[in-house]
Scaffold this motif. Structure first.
Motif, short mmCIF file in Angstrom:
data_model
loop_
_atom_site.label_atom_id
_atom_site.label_comp_id
_atom_site.label_asym_id
_atom_site.label_seq_id
_atom_site.Cartn_x
_atom_site.Cartn_y
_atom_site.Cartn_z
N PRO A 56 0.86 -1.26 -0.03
CA PRO A 56 0.09 -0.09 0.02
C PRO A 56 0.76 1.17 -0.05
CG PRO A 56 -0.72 -1.49 1.85
CD PRO A 56 0.73 -1.82 0.99
N GLY A 57 0.53 2.12 -0.87
CA GLY A 57 1.15 3.37 -0.82
C GLY A 57 2.53 3.68 -1.92
N VAL A 58 2.75 2.54 -2.43
CA VAL A 58 3.65 2.56 -3.34
C VAL A 58 2.97 3.11 -4.86
CG1 VAL A 58 5.59 1.20 -4.97
CG2 VAL A 58 5.14 0.73 -2.55
N ILE A 59 3.56 4.01 -5.29
CA ILE A 59 2.93 4.67 -6.39
C ILE A 59 3.64 4.40 -7.93
CG2 ILE A 59 2.11 7.03 -7.62
CD1 ILE A 59 1.74 8.02 -4.74
N ARG A 60 4.86 4.60 -7.54
CA ARG A 60 5.91 4.66 -8.94
C ARG A 60 7.29 4.38 -8.46
NH1 ARG A 60 8.19 9.31 -11.18
NH2 ARG A 60 7.58 10.97 -9.90
N TYR A 61 8.09 4.06 -9.38
CA TYR A 61 9.41 4.18 -9.27
C TYR A 61 10.08 5.49 -9.49
CZ TYR A 61 10.37 -0.92 -8.93
OH TYR A 61 10.48 -2.01 -8.37
N LEU A 62 11.13 5.93 -8.81
CA LEU A 62 11.71 7.29 -9.12
C LEU A 62 12.47 7.00 -10.49
CD1 LEU A 62 12.71 9.87 -7.87
CD2 LEU A 62 14.68 8.86 -7.09
#
Length: 123
Positions: A39-45
């Motif tokens: 949960p909370g992971v949106i995308r890679y940098l």
């Protein structure tokens, strides 16, 4: 500093993340999308249009710097915006940085290898 009704004050030490909102992961390429289960992971940098990669050596440098109790000194020379420099001492020794901003109190440096911006206070 906290102020109580009786007029006394108390200092509180607060620990905050060095890289706010970042989680460093090391996963095989085939499992790259498994991080999105959390949960909370949106995308890679991304850095310069590519997935940002932080080398193991850079992670170790950061860990050593955080665990160390030595005080690092930083020499300030008259650099100009846009100039690329090599950091000569401190936790980011031998890293190249591009000067993004110069003020009377600090320099803002772009560390391309780490994909971050560093604000260095002038001593």
């Amino acid at each position: 500093m906290l102020k109580f009704n009786n007029g006394q004050t108390e200092k509180k030490k607060v620990v905050v993340p060095l890289f706010n909102h970042y989680v460093f992961v090391q996963v095989p390429e085939k499992d790259r999308n498994s991080v999105f289960i959390s949960p909370g992971v949106i995308r890679y940098l991304f850095w310069l249009g590519k997935h940002a990669i932080v080398k193991d050596k850079e992670i170790m440098i950061i860990k050593q710097w955080l665990e160390g109790d030595e005080t690092n000194s930083i020499d300030v020379l008259p650099y100009t915006v846009g100039e690329t420099i090599k950091i000569e001492n401190g936790p980011f020794t031998n890293h190249n940085a591009t000067i993004k901003q110069v003020t009377n109190t600090h320099y803002v440096l772009v560390l391309e290898s780490l994909g971050c911006i560093l604000k260095m206070k002038l001593l």
